[in-house]
Design a protein around this motif. Structure first.
Motif, mmCIF file in Angstrom:
data_model
loop_
_atom_site.group_PDB
_atom_site.id
_atom_site.type_symbol
_atom_site.label_atom_id
_atom_site.label_comp_id
_atom_site.label_asym_id
_atom_site.label_seq_id
_atom_site.Cartn_x
_atom_site.Cartn_y
_atom_site.Cartn_z
ATOM 1 N N ASN A 63 42.218 32.184 38.518
ATOM 2 C CA ASN A 63 43.617 31.770 38.372
ATOM 3 C C ASN A 63 43.867 30.366 38.928
ATOM 4 O OD1 ASN A 63 43.064 33.213 40.863
ATOM 5 N ND2 ASN A 63 45.251 33.158 41.313
ATOM 6 N N LYS A 66 42.859 27.762 36.409
ATOM 7 C CA LYS A 66 43.858 27.584 35.350
ATOM 8 C C LYS A 66 45.022 26.721 35.815
ATOM 9 C CE LYS A 66 44.325 32.052 34.615
ATOM 10 N NZ LYS A 66 44.855 33.309 34.028
ATOM 11 N N ASP A 125 43.742 38.399 36.001
ATOM 12 C CA ASP A 125 44.564 38.037 37.161
ATOM 13 C C ASP A 125 44.965 39.228 38.029
ATOM 14 O OD1 ASP A 125 44.521 35.341 36.470
ATOM 15 O OD2 ASP A 125 46.275 35.530 35.186
ATOM 16 N N HIS A 150 38.416 37.316 43.238
ATOM 17 C CA HIS A 150 39.874 37.221 43.299
ATOM 18 C C HIS A 150 40.480 37.608 44.638
ATOM 19 C CE1 HIS A 150 43.614 36.402 41.412
ATOM 20 N NE2 HIS A 150 43.919 37.605 40.978
#
Length: 249
Positions: A63, A66, A125, A150
């Protein structure tokens, strides 16, 4: 087949280099990178250059990758994360911004038994924090072993029949935690974060998998945290990002 699994490097070249020194190129056959090369740390270009020099066999985005390349907005980030993402976007060279922006979404299959994702196989995500989250992720996994990132917390969830069990390395404990892969079981394994651990253990964290021995090792490596902290503060990034490296949070 020997795999090296890296995740959540977050622009920390000092931690990455310490891991690569412990896991040289001749120690593995395939390199898997689970996303978030950048964000938070003060050396995003150095990290991107180093990873691409290694030519990973499988690499996916996170994430922060991005947001730091403008693919998504920082609306879901807290103030500090958003500030770091904006700084990273301004700091990345045009070539590296293009490289990171071009990273594919997970999940991706590494071979017939292994897949990788950043968050979960059903949503790149989404977070896996507990056994219920792991159960949903395992339901959507297409391979026996799924490596994910993550959360920045090393952990192994094992699906035995209909029950999910969990192995959590002890923060500050042994440098290696072993997970043996049993053919009838399924696995969701987080190698932990290289660049910003969040399990109260500040050592860089990564994993290896030997498919012949059917053995995963989650490994911790000390590194020069003070250098990584200095790079953050000298870059003008929020000092809280430097502080948290020292406490592993």
């Amino acid at each position: 087949m020997r795999f090296l699994i890296l995740s959540d490097i977050h622009g920390n070249i000092d931690a990455l280099d310490a891991v690569l020194a412990r896991a040289p190129r001749d120690s593995y056959d395939r390199l898997l990178v689970l996303g978030d090369l950048v964000g938070y740390g003060g050396t995003p270009n150095e990290v991107v250059d180093r990873i691409f020099e290694l030519s990973p066999d499988v690499i996916i985005r996170g994430n922060h990758d991005k947001v730091a390349t403008g693919i998504e907005s920082a609306d879901k980030f807290n103030r500090v994360a958003a500030e770091a993402a904006r700084w990273t976007q301004d700091t990345l060279s045009p070539e590296n911004r293009k490289r990171v922006a071009g990273l594919p979404a997970g999940p991706k299959n590494a071979d017939k038994d292994v897949e990788v994702c950043h968050g979960t196989p059903f949503d790149e995500d989404s977070y896996v924090f507990d056994e219920d989250d792991a159960s949903r992720a395992l339901e959507s996994a297409s391979r026996q072993v799924c490596f994910f990132g993550h959360t920045h917390v090393p952990v192994a969830y094992v699906l035995k029949g209909s029950e999910v069990t969990v192995t959590r390395p002890q923060p500050g404990g042994a440098e290696t935690t072993v997970v043996n892969i049993i053919k009838k079981d399924r696995y969701l394994i987080n190698p932990g974060s290289i660049g910003q651990p969040r399990d109260t253990d500040p050592r860089a964290s990564y994993a290896t998998y030997d498919s012949k021995k059917r053995r995963v090792e989650i490994r911790r490596v000390p590194y020069r945290i003070d250098l990584a902290q200095q790079r953050i503060t000298e870059s003008g990034l929020p000092e809280s990002l430097a502080f948290r490296l020292g406490i592993g949070r």
